[in-house]
Write a protein that holds these residues in place. Structure first.
Motif, PDB file in Angstrom:
ATOM      1  N   GLN A  42     103.767 104.826 -41.810  1.00  0.00           N
ATOM      2  CA  GLN A  42     102.825 105.285 -42.822  1.00  0.00           C
ATOM      3  C   GLN A  42     101.639 105.992 -42.162  1.00  0.00           C
ATOM      4  OE1 GLN A  42     102.286 102.679 -46.204  1.00  0.00           O
ATOM      5  NE2 GLN A  42     104.167 101.541 -45.720  1.00  0.00           N
ATOM      6  N   GLY A  43     100.468 105.999 -42.770  1.00  0.00           N
ATOM      7  CA  GLY A  43      99.349 106.738 -42.209  1.00  0.00           C
ATOM      8  C   GLY A  43      99.342 108.190 -42.647  1.00  0.00           C
ATOM      9  N   TYR A  44      98.380 108.955 -42.118  1.00  0.00           N
ATOM     10  CA  TYR A  44      98.252 110.370 -42.450  1.00  0.00           C
ATOM     11  C   TYR A  44      99.280 111.184 -41.671  1.00  0.00           C
ATOM     12  CZ  TYR A  44      93.641 108.748 -44.014  1.00  0.00           C
ATOM     13  OH  TYR A  44      92.628 108.074 -44.617  1.00  0.00           O
ATOM     14  N   ASN A  85     100.245  93.617 -39.178  1.00  0.00           N
ATOM     15  CA  ASN A  85     100.803  93.568 -40.519  1.00  0.00           C
ATOM     16  C   ASN A  85     101.067  92.117 -40.909  1.00  0.00           C
ATOM     17  OD1 ASN A  85     101.884  94.285 -42.962  1.00  0.00           O
ATOM     18  ND2 ASN A  85     103.909  94.753 -42.136  1.00  0.00           N
ATOM     19  N   ARG A 104     101.915 110.362 -37.201  1.00  0.00           N
ATOM     20  CA  ARG A 104     101.059 109.761 -38.209  1.00  0.00           C
ATOM     21  C   ARG A 104      99.826 109.208 -37.518  1.00  0.00           C
ATOM     22  NH1 ARG A 104     104.644 111.982 -40.542  1.00  0.00           N
ATOM     23  NH2 ARG A 104     106.100 111.099 -42.069  1.00  0.00           N
ATOM     24  N   GLY A 114      95.461 107.677 -38.522  1.00  0.00           N
ATOM     25  CA  GLY A 114      94.520 107.281 -39.551  1.00  0.00           C
ATOM     26  C   GLY A 114      94.534 105.795 -39.845  1.00  0.00           C
ATOM     27  N   ARG A 115      93.644 105.412 -40.741  1.00  0.00           N
ATOM     28  CA  ARG A 115      93.436 103.989 -41.009  1.00  0.00           C
ATOM     29  C   ARG A 115      94.601 103.339 -41.732  1.00  0.00           C
ATOM     30  NH1 ARG A 115      88.890 104.417 -45.854  1.00  0.00           N
ATOM     31  NH2 ARG A 115      90.242 105.434 -47.401  1.00  0.00           N
ATOM     32  N   ASP A 116      95.478 104.129 -42.362  1.00  0.00           N
ATOM     33  CA  ASP A 116      96.584 103.557 -43.122  1.00  0.00           C
ATOM     34  C   ASP A 116      97.827 103.299 -42.280  1.00  0.00           C
ATOM     35  OD1 ASP A 116      95.145 103.528 -45.497  1.00  0.00           O
ATOM     36  OD2 ASP A 116      95.668 105.604 -45.962  1.00  0.00           O
ATOM     37  N   LEU A 117      97.751 103.522 -40.968  1.00  0.00           N
ATOM     38  CA  LEU A 117      98.881 103.165 -40.109  1.00  0.00           C
ATOM     39  C   LEU A 117      99.177 101.672 -40.233  1.00  0.00           C
ATOM     40  CD1 LEU A 117      98.330 104.984 -36.685  1.00  0.00           C
ATOM     41  CD2 LEU A 117     100.168 105.382 -38.320  1.00  0.00           C
ATOM     42  N   ILE A 118     100.423 101.331 -40.239  1.00  0.00           N
ATOM     43  CA  ILE A 118     100.798  99.918 -40.223  1.00  0.00           C
ATOM     44  C   ILE A 118     101.199  99.556 -38.797  1.00  0.00           C
ATOM     45  CG2 ILE A 118     102.377  98.167 -41.077  1.00  0.00           C
ATOM     46  CD1 ILE A 118     102.564  99.586 -43.682  1.00  0.00           C
TER      47      ILE A 118
END
Length: 378
Positions: free
Chosen positions: A210-212, A176, A165, A167-171
């Motif tokens: 998460q993430g791409y 967090n 994964r 991208g900007r959506d990595l947690i």
């Protein structure tokens, strides 16, 4: 000693040369020793070796008349006849001392160290007139010039990592903080340890990075992860001999922490916010101690920041088998369907925690590091 000499210190012997950053300051003291002028009849046998002259006027153990304490590796001291005590020729705070030591214990100033002694006849035709040249040096904290003997350097680099994964959506667990109930969270350090249950507890909602989705059939791609190495440099004083009446070794607080026990801090994360970084973002990568001279060393404390907070990605699979796969949404009627890992979670080798405060550094080092890392001047 053949007779009590007349001793004078040449003008200019108080002059100092400031050593600037990580270099000792220096001074040369010149003592002129006159054995009864040229009157050999009243003085008897005059010394014919420089070592005899130094022993005459620089032996702190000599009974009777006392002049100087001249010993290489020790502070240069002179005998104060008014108080009948030995006093340092010059003393300074050293850059390894803490703020508390300097502010509450002003007596912690230490004498400048004798590095070299030479003695020669001023007039080669007569051995009654001598000149002793004493070279002094000290890692002095020069408040006049505002040089604390400390520095901060920053280096950027990258490491290669396997990515399922991106991208900007990595947690990222250390970031967090807005919604710690969803996704992996590094949590708080307890008993010097970050518990993995915070980012790997068996619940997909708490584990998945998460993430791409960037893997192909659960085969990860390789990505470059940015890193920032911040090196904080300061000075330590190794165990040393002090004073004029004993041979005791002195060890201060900073040497105990950074010279002897620095390995305790290695490969651990910051338990609390440190220099603008959230808990867990920094790892102590190295503590390097290198010699400056016989008594002082330079410490390079290397703090490492990592874009993934020192974590790596692993794909989850039931019973440790090949990861479960999902089909990646593609264009209509793809002829090369792409499967991706269904769940990816974080793992890390850095579970230990450390805590540092301004009291763990010599005077002014914390303030300098904070200014250089958190609030640099534009």
């Amino acid at each position: 000693m053949t007779c009590d000499p007349t001793i004078k210190v040449r003008k200019g012997s108080w002059d100092t040369v400031n050593g600037r950053l990580f270099n000792p300051s220096t001074m040369t003291v010149v003592v002129v020793v006159d054995y009864c002028g040229w009157d050999v009849t009243t003085c008897g046998v005059l010394p014919d070796r420089g070592s005899e002259v130094v022993a005459d006027v620089g032996n702190y153990l000599r009974t009777g008349e006392k002049f100087f304490d001249i010993r290489i590796g020790r502070p240069l001291a002179y005998y104060d006849t008014a108080t009948t005590t030995w006093k340092y020729w010059i003393s300074s705070y050293t850059p390894d001392q803490t703020t508390t030591e300097i502010n509450t214990l002003p007596s912690t100033k230490t004498g400048w160290i004798t590095k070299q002694v030479t003695c020669k006849q001023i007039n080669a035709g007569h051995n009654g007139l001598w000149e002793i040249e004493i070279q002094l040096a000290h890692m002095a904290k020069e408040s006049t010039y505002e040089h604390p003997h400390a520095a901060v350097s920053i280096q950027t680099s990258s490491r290669l990592a396997r990515a399922y994964r991106n991208g900007r959506d990595l947690i990222i667990p250390t970031r967090n903080t807005s919604n710690p109930l969803v996704g992996p969270d590094i949590g708080s350090a307890s008993n010097g340890y970050f518990d993995p249950i915070n980012w790997r507890n068996g619940l997909k909602s708490d584990m998945d990075v998460q993430g791409y989705r960037v893997d192909i059939n659960a085969q990860p791609t390789t990505v470059a992860i940015e890193q920032v190495r911040t090196t904080i440099s300061f000075v330590l004083r190794r165990p040393y001999l002090q004073g004029t009446s004993d041979n005791d070794w002195y060890v201060n607080e900073m040497w105990d922490k950074w010279g002897q026990d620095s390995d305790i801090l290695l490969n651990k994360r910051n338990a609390d916010a440190l220099f603008g970084y959230d808990p867990g973002e920094l790892v102590i990568e190295a503590v390097n101690v290198s010699s400056i001279d016989e008594q002082f060393s330079r410490v390079d404390l290397v703090l490492l920041w990592d874009e993934w907070a020192h974590f790596d990605q692993n794909a989850w699979g039931i019973d440790g088998t090949v990861p479960d796969l999902d089909e990646l949404s593609m264009a209509s009627s793809p002829d090369r369907p792409i499967l991706v890992a269904e769940t990816v979670f974080w793992t890390t080798a850095y579970h230990g925690a450390f805590a540092l405060t301004t009291a763990d550094f010599p005077d002014f080092v914390w303030e300098l590091a904070y200014a250089a890392i958190v609030d640099p001047v534009p």
